[in-house]
Structures are given as C-alpha cells and as structure tokens.
Write a protein that holds these residues in place. Structure first.
Motif, mmCIF file in Angstrom:
data_model
loop_
_atom_site.group_PDB
_atom_site.id
_atom_site.type_symbol
_atom_site.label_atom_id
_atom_site.label_comp_id
_atom_site.label_asym_id
_atom_site.label_seq_id
_atom_site.Cartn_x
_atom_site.Cartn_y
_atom_site.Cartn_z
ATOM 1 N N VAL A 206 -25.818 -47.908 71.004
ATOM 2 C CA VAL A 206 -27.036 -47.455 70.329
ATOM 3 C C VAL A 206 -28.140 -47.199 71.355
ATOM 4 C CG1 VAL A 206 -28.923 -48.183 68.817
ATOM 5 C CG2 VAL A 206 -26.557 -48.473 68.082
ATOM 6 N N GLU A 207 -28.217 -48.028 72.376
ATOM 7 C CA GLU A 207 -29.193 -47.811 73.441
ATOM 8 C C GLU A 207 -28.912 -46.517 74.183
ATOM 9 O OE1 GLU A 207 -32.174 -48.010 76.284
ATOM 10 O OE2 GLU A 207 -31.981 -48.909 74.294
ATOM 11 N N ARG A 208 -27.638 -46.214 74.410
ATOM 12 C CA ARG A 208 -27.287 -44.952 75.065
ATOM 13 C C ARG A 208 -27.654 -43.771 74.176
ATOM 14 N NH1 ARG A 208 -27.525 -41.237 77.487
ATOM 15 N NH2 ARG A 208 -25.992 -40.181 78.829
ATOM 16 N N ILE A 209 -27.488 -43.917 72.879
ATOM 17 C CA ILE A 209 -27.902 -42.875 71.935
ATOM 18 C C ILE A 209 -29.408 -42.661 72.022
ATOM 19 C CG2 ILE A 209 -28.238 -42.383 69.484
ATOM 20 C CD1 ILE A 209 -25.446 -41.740 70.276
ATOM 21 N N ARG A 210 -30.148 -43.761 72.092
ATOM 22 C CA ARG A 210 -31.611 -43.666 72.189
ATOM 23 C C ARG A 210 -32.012 -42.887 73.439
ATOM 24 N NH1 ARG A 210 -35.750 -45.326 74.703
ATOM 25 N NH2 ARG A 210 -34.478 -46.502 76.186
ATOM 26 N N GLN A 211 -31.370 -43.194 74.556
ATOM 27 C CA GLN A 211 -31.671 -42.490 75.806
ATOM 28 C C GLN A 211 -31.343 -41.009 75.705
ATOM 29 O OE1 GLN A 211 -29.363 -44.569 78.763
ATOM 30 N NE2 GLN A 211 -30.518 -46.477 78.547
ATOM 31 N N ALA A 212 -30.223 -40.691 75.049
ATOM 32 C CA ALA A 212 -29.828 -39.293 74.903
ATOM 33 C C ALA A 212 -30.817 -38.529 74.034
ATOM 34 C CB ALA A 212 -28.428 -39.213 74.308
ATOM 35 N N ARG A 213 -31.259 -39.153 72.953
ATOM 36 C CA ARG A 213 -32.234 -38.489 72.083
ATOM 37 C C ARG A 213 -33.523 -38.215 72.834
ATOM 38 N NH1 ARG A 213 -32.675 -38.427 66.735
ATOM 39 N NH2 ARG A 213 -34.745 -39.386 66.792
ATOM 40 N N GLN A 214 -33.924 -39.164 73.658
ATOM 41 C CA GLN A 214 -35.165 -39.008 74.420
ATOM 42 C C GLN A 214 -35.020 -37.931 75.493
ATOM 43 O OE1 GLN A 214 -36.377 -42.277 77.109
ATOM 44 N NE2 GLN A 214 -38.387 -42.153 76.142
ATOM 45 N N ARG A 215 -33.883 -37.898 76.152
ATOM 46 C CA ARG A 215 -33.697 -36.993 77.282
ATOM 47 C C ARG A 215 -33.198 -35.604 76.855
ATOM 48 N NH1 ARG A 215 -35.299 -35.021 81.847
ATOM 49 N NH2 ARG A 215 -33.679 -34.550 83.372
ATOM 50 N N LEU A 216 -32.187 -35.571 75.979
ATOM 51 C CA LEU A 216 -31.563 -34.304 75.600
ATOM 52 C C LEU A 216 -32.026 -33.779 74.250
ATOM 53 C CD1 LEU A 216 -27.897 -35.052 76.751
ATOM 54 C CD2 LEU A 216 -29.682 -33.808 77.985
ATOM 55 N N GLY A 217 -32.431 -34.700 73.355
ATOM 56 C CA GLY A 217 -32.915 -34.285 72.049
ATOM 57 C C GLY A 217 -31.874 -34.463 70.963
ATOM 58 N N ASP A 218 -32.269 -34.106 69.766
ATOM 59 C CA ASP A 218 -31.428 -34.238 68.576
ATOM 60 C C ASP A 218 -31.965 -33.233 67.562
ATOM 61 O OD1 ASP A 218 -29.564 -35.142 66.773
ATOM 62 O OD2 ASP A 218 -30.134 -37.252 66.892
ATOM 63 N N MET A 219 -31.381 -33.231 66.377
ATOM 64 C CA MET A 219 -31.811 -32.272 65.360
ATOM 65 C C MET A 219 -33.292 -32.415 65.026
ATOM 66 S SD MET A 219 -31.183 -29.787 63.467
ATOM 67 C CE MET A 219 -32.090 -29.026 62.148
ATOM 68 N N ASP A 220 -33.817 -33.641 65.075
ATOM 69 C CA ASP A 220 -35.201 -33.875 64.673
ATOM 70 C C ASP A 220 -36.147 -34.103 65.846
ATOM 71 O OD1 ASP A 220 -34.156 -36.245 65.479
ATOM 72 O OD2 ASP A 220 -34.892 -37.425 63.781
ATOM 73 N N CYS A 221 -35.690 -33.861 67.074
ATOM 74 C CA CYS A 221 -36.580 -34.058 68.222
ATOM 75 C C CYS A 221 -36.119 -33.216 69.409
ATOM 76 C CB CYS A 221 -36.654 -35.536 68.614
ATOM 77 S SG CYS A 221 -35.077 -36.257 69.100
ATOM 78 N N VAL A 222 -37.071 -32.804 70.221
ATOM 79 C CA VAL A 222 -36.784 -32.018 71.418
ATOM 80 C C VAL A 222 -36.795 -32.958 72.618
ATOM 81 C CG1 VAL A 222 -37.574 -30.146 72.906
ATOM 82 C CG2 VAL A 222 -37.831 -29.972 70.430
ATOM 83 N N GLY A 223 -35.722 -32.991 73.389
ATOM 84 C CA GLY A 223 -35.625 -33.892 74.528
ATOM 85 C C GLY A 223 -36.539 -33.508 75.663
ATOM 86 N N SER A 224 -36.971 -34.505 76.418
ATOM 87 C CA SER A 224 -37.863 -34.241 77.554
ATOM 88 C C SER A 224 -37.182 -33.414 78.631
ATOM 89 C CB SER A 224 -38.341 -35.568 78.149
ATOM 90 O OG SER A 224 -37.231 -36.317 78.649
ATOM 91 N N GLY A 225 -35.854 -33.453 78.681
ATOM 92 C CA GLY A 225 -35.131 -32.690 79.697
ATOM 93 C C GLY A 225 -34.544 -31.396 79.180
ATOM 94 N N ALA A 226 -34.850 -31.027 77.932
ATOM 95 C CA ALA A 226 -34.314 -29.776 77.379
ATOM 96 C C ALA A 226 -34.921 -28.595 78.117
ATOM 97 C CB ALA A 226 -34.617 -29.687 75.887
ATOM 98 N N ARG A 227 -34.081 -27.618 78.445
ATOM 99 C CA ARG A 227 -34.533 -26.454 79.194
ATOM 100 C C ARG A 227 -34.502 -25.224 78.298
ATOM 101 N NH1 ARG A 227 -30.471 -27.726 84.022
ATOM 102 N NH2 ARG A 227 -29.406 -28.603 82.219
ATOM 103 N N PHE A 228 -35.637 -24.527 78.253
ATOM 104 C CA PHE A 228 -35.744 -23.327 77.437
ATOM 105 C C PHE A 228 -36.050 -22.146 78.350
ATOM 106 C CE2 PHE A 228 -36.405 -26.814 74.604
ATOM 107 C CZ PHE A 228 -35.890 -26.410 73.389
ATOM 108 N N PHE A 229 -35.462 -21.011 78.063
ATOM 109 C CA PHE A 229 -35.615 -19.854 78.930
ATOM 110 C C PHE A 229 -36.645 -18.864 78.403
ATOM 111 C CE2 PHE A 229 -31.358 -21.530 79.558
ATOM 112 C CZ PHE A 229 -31.332 -21.669 80.936
#
Length: 276
Positions: A206-229
């Motif tokens: 669950v902690e790894r999921i939390r880190q992934a949501r924060q870094r990569l994002g999820d359906m309801d959030c944009v991750g801090s590391g998401a790259r948009f062109f």
C-alpha cells in the motif's frame, strides 16, 4: 504461430548470412497477454468478435490483454546472444519491456539522455553478473492504477466493473470488491486472497501504491513526475483539439466506457490542480 516462427527464422538466417549472428542480441517477447473476447464483453448473447481459434489463453495465469491480472501483462521472454548470455539460463525475476531501452543503450555504449527514464539498465542481469534491477511492477489499466507486485507478492486494489480511467476495453474488466493479496509463486492463477494472513505485506505494498500515485499519478490525480508534451494545464482528461474543450476519448466506432461524467471529472481535475 507458424508465420511468427517463419519470420524469426528469416531474420536469424539473414544475420548468419551477414556474419552478424554471433554479435547480435535477439529478444523475443510479447507486449501483452492474449485477447480472448469471443463475443462483445464475453456475454453469452453478445455480438461475435474474435473466433475461438483466433484468440488465445494465458493459462495458468488469470486474465487477458488489458486486464490487471497477470495474464494481461506477464509474458514469455527469450534472449539469445552467443558468448554473452549464458545458454540455457532460466530466470523468474522481474523485468519489463520499458527496461529494454536503457539496457540496449548501456550495451551499445550510448550516452544516457538528460531526462529520467522509466526503465532500468538490466545489462548486468542479462550477462549473468547480477540480479534484476527491477524490484517491483505497477499495474496500470489505462490511467487507472490497479495493483503492484514486489517479489512473489501482488496486491490488487478494489475497483468497480468497467472502471473509470479505461477506454472501450473497460467492458472486459470485472469488479474487485476488496483488495486482494496473492503469492504468485504459490498461486500464479491469483485464485486465493491471503491478505488477512499477511497484513505487514499489504502495508508495504500500500505504501508503494501511495508513492506511485504521488509520482506517476492515477485516474483521480496527476503525478508530480508525469510528463506532458503539450502546453497548458496538466490533466488526465482528453482535450478535443477541434473545440479546445474537455471531451471523452473515442476509439473507431466505440464510445469510451467506464469514465466519469465530463463535468464531474473536470471539477475533480481542477481541484487536484489547485492543490498542486
């Protein structure tokens, strides 16, 4: 299968003809598991789609292409590089196709780009010099984070049927009422939930999921590391370039399935952006 076999043979024959056989790394793998939808949504009375003898099975794994079960993403991988990769070596360690780019770059002596890569350099692992650099794998279905694997343990998150964050293939994704933990070494078919017996493993994943949501994002959030062109706001929504408005994504003659209502989704996205 016959066509793939013949094509690979032609490539290997040409490499031998050119004297490159001993110097070439050959990787044979797949991008995903099989598509099994013989009728629309696998309904008994659904519209016929793929004939049974034209689709596949991931047995003994559970699931199929685009599902979050292992049958959707766990595939065979064969590598051949005479004199470099030990012949006959078998490994059940984790590796992903996103690891191929940095691995090939390292083997070729290429310079790394000045940006973060999603994959890991697994060159030492391929050469039998170390273990795989990948210690976990995140299961995304479209924009939806559905689970994580670390070692033999896999945590599948709860979700509704035909969930938000998926496209037309959402019709093939069934509901998972409660989070499930499986030991893939003992249970590759993901049939038995052992979450109650291993709460400490669930907590770690669950902690790894939390880190992934924060870094990569999820359906309801944009991750801090998401790259948009593209210029403009960062959002998991699709922008209709013809109208510059928010819109559902459509595929061929299918309309998108399992998405939030546009207004509800837009409001949720704006709230996330404001928090950032």
């Amino acid at each position: 299968i016959e066509e793939v076999d013949w094509s690979c043979g032609e490539i290997v024959s040409k490499l031998k003809q050119l004297g490159l056989d001993e110097r070439t790394l050959i990787v044979f793998t797949s991008d995903n598991g099989p598509w099994i939808e013989t009728t629309h949504g696998m309904k008994p009375d659904g519209k016929p789609l793929i004939p049974r003898n034209h689709s596949g099975t991931a047995d003994p794994l559970r699931g199929w292409k685009m599902s979050a079960w292992d049958g959707g993403s766990r595939v065979p991988c064969l590598m051949r590089w005479p004199g470099r990769i030990p012949a006959g070596h078998v490994s059940d360690e984790l590796l992903a196709t996103m690891d191929l780019l940095p691995t090939f770059a390292a083997l070729a002596g290429a310079d790394r780009p000045d940006r973060e890569l999603d994959g890991h350099d697994a060159s030492a692992f391929l050469l039998g010099q170390s273990r795989s650099p990948r210690n976990d794998y995140l299961y995304y279905t479209g924009c939806l984070l559905t689970g994580v694997r670390s070692g033999p343990w896999k945590l599948v998150l709860s979700r509704p049927a035909n969930p938000p964050g998926t496209g037309w293939w959402g019709r093939m994704i069934e509901a998972v009422p409660e989070p499930r933990l499986c030991n893939l070494d003992d249970d590759p078919g993901e049939t038995t939930d052992v979450a109650a017996e291993h709460p400490e493993v669930v907590e770690q994943l669950v902690e790894r999921i939390r880190q992934a949501r924060q870094r990569l994002g999820d359906m309801d959030c944009v991750g801090s590391g998401a790259r948009f062109f593209d210029e403009g706001r960062r959002s998991p929504l699709i922008v209709d370039r013809r109208t510059s408005g928010w819109a559902h994504l459509t595929f061929d003659d299918f309309s998108a399935q399992g998405r939030l209502a546009p207004e509800t989704q837009r409001q949720a996205t704006e709230a996330i952006i404001e928090q950032e």
